[in-house]
Design an enzyme around this catalytic site. Structure first.
Site, PDB file in Angstrom:
ATOM      1  N   ARG A  56      -7.911   2.752  12.062  1.00  0.00           N
ATOM      2  CA  ARG A  56      -6.547   2.809  11.778  1.00  0.00           C
ATOM      3  C   ARG A  56      -5.943   4.218  12.760  1.00  0.00           C
ATOM      4  NH1 ARG A  56      -5.341   1.451   6.667  1.00  0.00           N
ATOM      5  NH2 ARG A  56      -6.838  -0.373   6.262  1.00  0.00           N
ATOM      6  N   CYS A  64      -5.140  10.197  -1.252  1.00  0.00           N
ATOM      7  CA  CYS A  64      -4.334   9.125  -0.693  1.00  0.00           C
ATOM      8  C   CYS A  64      -2.878   9.053  -1.440  1.00  0.00           C
ATOM      9  CB  CYS A  64      -5.037   7.679  -0.519  1.00  0.00           C
ATOM     10  SG  CYS A  64      -6.420   7.546  -0.321  1.00  0.00           S
ATOM     11  N   ILE A  72      -8.094  -0.952  -4.353  1.00  0.00           N
ATOM     12  CA  ILE A  72      -7.380  -1.372  -2.931  1.00  0.00           C
ATOM     13  C   ILE A  72      -7.979  -0.133  -2.155  1.00  0.00           C
ATOM     14  CG2 ILE A  72      -5.901  -3.135  -3.544  1.00  0.00           C
ATOM     15  CD1 ILE A  72      -3.796  -0.922  -3.844  1.00  0.00           C
ATOM     16  N   ASP A 101       0.809  -1.163   0.048  1.00  0.00           N
ATOM     17  CA  ASP A 101      -0.094   0.094  -0.088  1.00  0.00           C
ATOM     18  C   ASP A 101       0.993   1.269  -0.006  1.00  0.00           C
ATOM     19  OD1 ASP A 101      -2.808  -0.701   0.226  1.00  0.00           O
ATOM     20  OD2 ASP A 101      -2.104  -2.058   1.709  1.00  0.00           O
ATOM     21  N   HIS A 108     -11.340   6.038   5.965  1.00  0.00           N
ATOM     22  CA  HIS A 108     -10.808   7.126   6.747  1.00  0.00           C
ATOM     23  C   HIS A 108     -11.841   8.336   6.610  1.00  0.00           C
ATOM     24  CE1 HIS A 108      -6.755   5.147   5.335  1.00  0.00           C
ATOM     25  NE2 HIS A 108      -6.473   5.347   6.599  1.00  0.00           N
ATOM     26  N   GLU A 112       0.027   9.440   1.449  1.00  0.00           N
ATOM     27  CA  GLU A 112      -0.765  10.621   2.110  1.00  0.00           C
ATOM     28  C   GLU A 112      -0.943  10.255   3.732  1.00  0.00           C
ATOM     29  OE1 GLU A 112      -5.257  10.856   1.931  1.00  0.00           O
ATOM     30  OE2 GLU A 112      -4.763  12.894   2.149  1.00  0.00           O
ATOM     31  N   ASP A 113      -0.837   8.804   4.070  1.00  0.00           N
ATOM     32  CA  ASP A 113      -1.075   8.146   5.028  1.00  0.00           C
ATOM     33  C   ASP A 113       0.068   8.247   6.256  1.00  0.00           C
ATOM     34  OD1 ASP A 113      -3.941   7.396   4.773  1.00  0.00           O
ATOM     35  OD2 ASP A 113      -3.242   5.851   3.793  1.00  0.00           O
ATOM     36  N   ARG A 169       1.304  -1.636   7.082  1.00  0.00           N
ATOM     37  CA  ARG A 169       1.767  -0.271   6.699  1.00  0.00           C
ATOM     38  C   ARG A 169       2.689   0.255   7.681  1.00  0.00           C
ATOM     39  NH1 ARG A 169      -2.620   3.207   3.857  1.00  0.00           N
ATOM     40  NH2 ARG A 169      -0.619   3.769   2.870  1.00  0.00           N
TER      41      ARG A 169
HETATM   42  C1  CIR Z   1      -5.494   0.659   3.039  1.00  0.00           C
HETATM   43  O1  CIR Z   1      -6.277   0.032   3.424  1.00  0.00           O
HETATM   44  O2  CIR Z   1      -4.615   1.355   3.848  1.00  0.00           O
HETATM   45  C2  CIR Z   1      -5.116   1.068   1.504  1.00  0.00           C
HETATM   46  N1  CIR Z   1      -5.261  -0.160   0.725  1.00  0.00           N
HETATM   47  C3  CIR Z   1      -6.061   2.273   1.088  1.00  0.00           C
HETATM   48  C4  CIR Z   1      -5.464   3.526   1.721  1.00  0.00           C
HETATM   49  C5  CIR Z   1      -6.102   4.607   1.351  1.00  0.00           C
HETATM   50  N2  CIR Z   1      -5.354   5.823   1.902  1.00  0.00           N
HETATM   51  C6  CIR Z   1      -6.485   6.943   2.367  1.00  0.00           C
HETATM   52  O3  CIR Z   1      -7.796   6.975   2.247  1.00  0.00           O
HETATM   53  N3  CIR Z   1      -5.573   7.943   2.897  1.00  0.00           N
END
Ligand code: CIR
Length: 253
Positions: A131, A248, A242, A60, A161, A65-66, A85
Site C-alpha cells: 500500500r 486503524c 476485514i 473500509d 501494514h 488512520e490510513d 480506498r
Molecule cells: C484494508 O485492507 O485496507 C482494510 N480492510 C484494513 C485496513 C487496516 N488499516 C490499518 O492497518 N491501518
C-alpha cells in the site's frame, strides 16, 4: 500526550471490506456496538472524539488512520495504495483542515497508507508495503523534514501494514511480532515479544499512558500489564475480519 481523535462510524458496506483474514464476514450490528465501545475507550483515555458519519461508498472507510498522518507540527493527507480506498481522503481533508493550518498532500505516483507509519517522538518509521511505495515514503519524509521532524524507511514482507506487527508503547518499549523481532533498526528498543499465535495483538494502542488491547489475547494482555501499563481491552473481532485493528480505527493527535 494526545488530546483529540477522529473516528468514522462503520458503514453497512463494511462487509465488502478488503480482507485476507478468512474469518468470515463482519456482523454489522456487532461492529457498530464494538465501535461505540472503542469510542468509549478513547474517551476514557482523555480524548475529545470527533465522530464522522458512515460513508457507504467506501467499505473500509472506518479505518481512518490510513487517510492522514497527524503530527504535532502539520497534517499530511495520504494517497492510499488500495484503489477502492483512494477516494476516502476527499471527505477527510475538510475535517483535518478544521484542526490544522499546515496541511500537505501525498501525490501520485506516490502512495501511502498511514497504518504503515509508526511515530516515535519526532521520528516516523515508514513501512514499504503493498500500500505504501517508495515514492510516497520519500514524499512523506520530505514533508516531515520540512516541519522539523524526521522519517526513515522500513521494509516489510509478512504483514499488511507496518503497525500490523508493531506497536510503540512509549518509554522505549516496542511491542513486536514475527519479522520485526530481529530488525536492526529496532535493536535499541526494549522489545516486548508478542507470540505468533497472538500476532493480532501486536496492534495494541498506547494512548496517554494507557494501552488499549484487543480482547481475546491473554498472553499479550499479561505482557503489557507486567510492563507496568494500565490496560483496557476492546473487542474488535468484527474489524479483525476485514484486517483492521485498534490503531486503524482512529486518528489520534
Ligand atoms: C484494508 O485492507 O485496507 C482494510 N480492510 C484494513 C485496513 C487496516 N488499516 C490499518 O492497518 N491501518
Amino acid at each position: 500526550m494526545f488530546s483529540k481523535a477522529i473516528v468514522r462510524t462503520p458503514c453497512q458496506s463494511m462487509i465488502e471490506g478488503i480482507t485476507t483474514a478468512n474469518l468470515g464476514k463482519p456482523d454489522y450490528h456487532k461492529a457498530l456496538a464494538q465501535h461505540a465501545d472503542y469510542i468509549e475507550a478513547l474517551i476514557e483515555c482523555g480524548l475529545q472524539v470527533t465522530i464522522l458519519p458512515a460513508d457507504e461508498k467506501f467499505p473500509d472507510s472506518t479505518f481512518v488512520e490510513d487517510t492522514a498522518l497527524l503530527t504535532p507540527h502539520c497534517a499530511i493527507i495520504t494517497n492510499p495504495g488500495a484503489a477502492s480506498r483512494k477516494g476516502e481522503v476527499t471527505s477527510m481533508i475538510p475535517v483535518v483542515e478544521q484542526f490544522y493550518d499546515r496541511v500537505e498532500f501525498i501525490d501520485a505516483p506516490g502512495t501511502v497508507e498511514a497504518g504503515d507509519i509508526m511515530m516515535v517522538g519526532d521520528h516516523y518509521y515508514i513501512g514499504l508495503s503493498a500500500r505504501t511505495n517508495e515514492i510516497g515514503a520519500m514524499q512523506m519524509i520530505t514533508f516531515l523534514e520540512k516541519h522539523g521532524m524526521s522519517g526513515s524507511i522500513v521494509s516489510l514482507s509478512e504483514v499488511l501494514h507496518l503497525k500490523t506487527g508493531l506497536g510503540y508503547l512509549e518509554n522505549n518499549k516496542l511491542l513486536a511480532c514475527g519479522e520485526f523481532l530481529n530488525k536492526p533498526e529496532f535493536a535499541t528498543f526494549s522489545i516486548l515479544e508478542v507470540d505468533r499465535d497472538e500476532s493480532y495483538a501486536a496492534n495494541s494502542l498506547w494512548i496517554n499512558n494507557r494501552v488499549l488491547v484487543p480482547a481475546g489475547f491473554p498472553k499479550t494482555l499479561a505482557l503489557i500489564n507486567k510492563a507496568g501499563y494500565q490496560t483496557r481491552e476492546v473487542n474488535v473481532s468484527e474489524f479483525q475480519k476485514i484486517d483492521g485493528g485498534l490503531s486503524c480505527l482512529s486518528l489520534r493527535f
